[in-house]
Design a protein around this motif. Structure first.
Motif, mmCIF file in Angstrom:
data_model
loop_
_atom_site.group_PDB
_atom_site.id
_atom_site.type_symbol
_atom_site.label_atom_id
_atom_site.label_comp_id
_atom_site.label_asym_id
_atom_site.label_seq_id
_atom_site.Cartn_x
_atom_site.Cartn_y
_atom_site.Cartn_z
ATOM 1 N N ARG A 107 -98.696 91.455 -6.935
ATOM 2 C CA ARG A 107 -98.180 90.360 -7.918
ATOM 3 C C ARG A 107 -96.730 90.335 -7.734
ATOM 4 N N GLN A 108 -96.016 91.607 -7.703
ATOM 5 C CA GLN A 108 -94.755 91.805 -7.796
ATOM 6 C C GLN A 108 -94.155 91.430 -6.373
ATOM 7 N N HIS A 109 -94.521 91.225 -5.567
ATOM 8 C CA HIS A 109 -94.008 91.103 -3.898
ATOM 9 C C HIS A 109 -94.479 89.728 -3.283
ATOM 10 N N PRO A 110 -93.977 88.559 -3.828
ATOM 11 C CA PRO A 110 -94.347 87.494 -3.155
ATOM 12 C C PRO A 110 -94.379 87.236 -1.530
ATOM 13 N N ARG A 111 -93.167 87.962 -0.840
ATOM 14 C CA ARG A 111 -93.007 87.757 0.382
ATOM 15 C C ARG A 111 -94.441 88.511 1.039
ATOM 16 N N THR A 112 -94.709 89.567 0.554
ATOM 17 C CA THR A 112 -96.107 90.069 1.041
ATOM 18 C C THR A 112 -97.337 89.227 0.931
ATOM 19 N N GLN A 113 -97.268 88.577 -0.311
ATOM 20 C CA GLN A 113 -98.574 87.555 -0.403
ATOM 21 C C GLN A 113 -98.191 86.587 0.653
ATOM 22 N N LEU A 114 -96.968 86.080 0.914
ATOM 23 C CA LEU A 114 -96.993 85.107 1.944
ATOM 24 C C LEU A 114 -97.236 85.449 3.253
ATOM 25 N N LEU A 115 -96.795 86.530 3.665
ATOM 26 C CA LEU A 115 -97.230 87.367 5.034
ATOM 27 C C LEU A 115 -98.780 87.403 5.179
ATOM 28 N N TYR A 116 -99.438 88.018 4.026
ATOM 29 C CA TYR A 116 -100.850 87.990 4.198
ATOM 30 C C TYR A 116 -101.620 86.595 4.245
ATOM 31 N N ALA A 117 -100.977 85.847 3.556
ATOM 32 C CA ALA A 117 -101.705 84.154 3.809
ATOM 33 C C ALA A 117 -101.448 83.786 5.063
ATOM 34 N N LEU A 118 -100.150 84.156 5.724
ATOM 35 C CA LEU A 118 -100.082 83.854 7.170
ATOM 36 C C LEU A 118 -100.996 84.472 8.107
ATOM 37 N N LEU A 119 -101.373 85.696 8.025
ATOM 38 C CA LEU A 119 -102.141 86.357 8.771
ATOM 39 C C LEU A 119 -103.817 85.466 8.536
ATOM 40 N N ALA A 120 -104.102 85.381 7.488
ATOM 41 C CA ALA A 120 -105.406 84.611 7.257
ATOM 42 C C ALA A 120 -105.393 83.453 8.019
ATOM 43 N N ALA A 121 -104.299 82.559 7.827
ATOM 44 C CA ALA A 121 -104.237 81.272 8.370
ATOM 45 C C ALA A 121 -104.123 81.559 10.118
ATOM 46 N N LEU A 122 -103.508 82.693 10.474
ATOM 47 C CA LEU A 122 -103.684 82.761 11.933
ATOM 48 C C LEU A 122 -105.025 83.310 12.521
ATOM 49 N N CYS A 123 -105.673 84.083 11.685
ATOM 50 C CA CYS A 123 -107.045 84.311 11.995
ATOM 51 C C CYS A 123 -107.954 83.063 12.109
ATOM 52 N N PHE A 124 -107.725 82.130 11.242
ATOM 53 C CA PHE A 124 -108.551 80.962 11.170
ATOM 54 C C PHE A 124 -108.176 80.269 12.404
ATOM 55 N N ALA A 125 -106.964 80.219 12.815
ATOM 56 C CA ALA A 125 -106.420 79.248 13.828
ATOM 57 C C ALA A 125 -107.024 79.844 15.262
ATOM 58 N N LEU A 126 -107.136 81.172 15.243
ATOM 59 C CA LEU A 126 -107.629 81.639 16.538
ATOM 60 C C LEU A 126 -108.985 81.874 16.833
ATOM 61 N N THR A 127 -109.610 81.926 15.551
ATOM 62 C CA THR A 127 -111.251 82.142 15.513
ATOM 63 C C THR A 127 -112.094 80.791 15.053
ATOM 64 N N ARG A 128 -111.285 80.020 14.172
ATOM 65 C CA ARG A 128 -111.955 79.003 13.587
ATOM 66 C C ARG A 128 -113.513 79.532 13.012
ATOM 67 N N SER A 129 -113.267 80.837 12.579
ATOM 68 C CA SER A 129 -114.303 81.249 11.512
ATOM 69 C C SER A 129 -113.960 81.404 10.040
ATOM 70 N N LEU A 130 -114.702 80.907 9.261
ATOM 71 C CA LEU A 130 -114.306 80.817 7.895
ATOM 72 C C LEU A 130 -114.836 82.392 7.445
#
Length: 297
Positions: A107-130
């Motif tokens: 919770r103290q590291h918003p940039r890391t949270q954003l990075l993890y969210a982008l990784l999840a979004a990238l996973c969905f964009a590549l796999t289209r798997s929820l």
């Protein structure tokens, strides 16, 4: 792995007065009375208690003399036979940092949270798997726990092979330094250390930890007050400390003792870190600095 021990050797004795026990009675009483005024005593424990002797009492109602029958919590200087008990309390306290750093600390590291969210979004964009996308956060948190454990264990290895390997040598012998234990019913339940910094005439509070079974009884505050008393009696200008604690309770404790938050850093390198790419991605720690000014230089 290279671990440097704390710099505990002082060329000259930096205390401005004689040793605490050797202070003239009137001078010592005046200093302790001033300390008591700065940090009011802790609430008394319930139940009958013997009347305190006349004159100024040790800070927080605890001191070096064992209470009658060995009952109640009291603070005194470390003894060599308590080495393993002190190491155990230190070890257990640091091990609690693993889940706190891995999960709460995120919770103290918003940039890391954003990075993890982008990784999840990238996973969905590549796999289209929820399903796979939902597994990404769990995998990232698992990696955070793994690397938090790896770094914390490396830090523990450093500490347990340097100052915590020989408390007597590192804290009881050097001038301007000391190590105390909180004792309850004959058992060590808390620890704290003080280390002198000759360059700026400050003393550092460190290694404070309380057995998890005995928290909430004011023991940590009493240990902290013992360091403040030590600094006041030995004429240090300030008490400083640094912490990577995530729990709000730890920071409230320092503030209740009179410390002021003077800064923080996300680039602190914990002893034992390798600074590999994986550690940078899955382990982040925020280092907080606190200071309590006792007098102006």
């Amino acid at each position: 792995m290279h671990c440097e021990p704390p710099d505990m050797v002082c060329e000259t004795k930096i205390v401005a007065a004689e040793d605490h026990a050797a202070l003239p009675g009137a001078k010592k009483d005046a200093l302790l009375a001033a300390a008591g005024a700065m940090w009011p005593p802790l609430p008394a424990a319930p139940g009958p208690a013997a009347a305190p002797p006349p004159g100024p009492q040790p800070l927080g109602g605890v001191g070096g003399a064992e209470p009658p029958g060995g009952r109640g919590v009291y603070i005194r200087e470390f003894r060599a036979a308590e080495q393993e008990a002190a190491r155990r309390i230190f070890y257990d306290g640091i091990m609690e940092r693993i889940p706190n750093t891995a999960f709460r600390g995120l919770r103290q590291h918003p940039r890391t949270q954003l990075l993890y969210a982008l990784l999840a979004a990238l996973c969905f964009a590549l796999t289209r798997s929820l399903l796979l996308t939902c597994l990404v956060p769990a995998g990232l948190l698992g990696l955070r726990y793994y690397y938090s454990r790896k770094v914390v264990l490396a830090y523990l290895d450093c500490a347990l092979h340097t100052d915590m390997a020989d408390i007597e040598q590192y804290y009881m012998k050097p001038p301007g330094s000391c190590f105390w234990v909180a004792v309850l019913d004959g058992n060590v339940v808390g620890i704290v250390a003080a280390r002198a910094h000759e360059a700026d005439n400050t003393v550092e509070l460190l290694r404070m930890s309380v057995d998890s079974r005995f928290r909430g009884k004011g023991i940590a505050k009493a240990l902290g007050r013992k360091v403040l008393e030590f600094a006041l009696v030995h004429n240090f200008s300030a008490v400083v400390l640094g912490t990577t604690a995530v729990k709000v309770a730890a920071h409230r404790l320092y503030e209740s003792l009179g410390f002021r938050h003077v800064g923080s850093s996300d680039r602190y390198v914990l002893p034992g870190m390798t600074l590999s790419l994986a550690e940078r991605l899955f382990f982040q720690v925020r280092y907080h600095r606190y200071r309590l000014q006792l007098r102006e230089e």
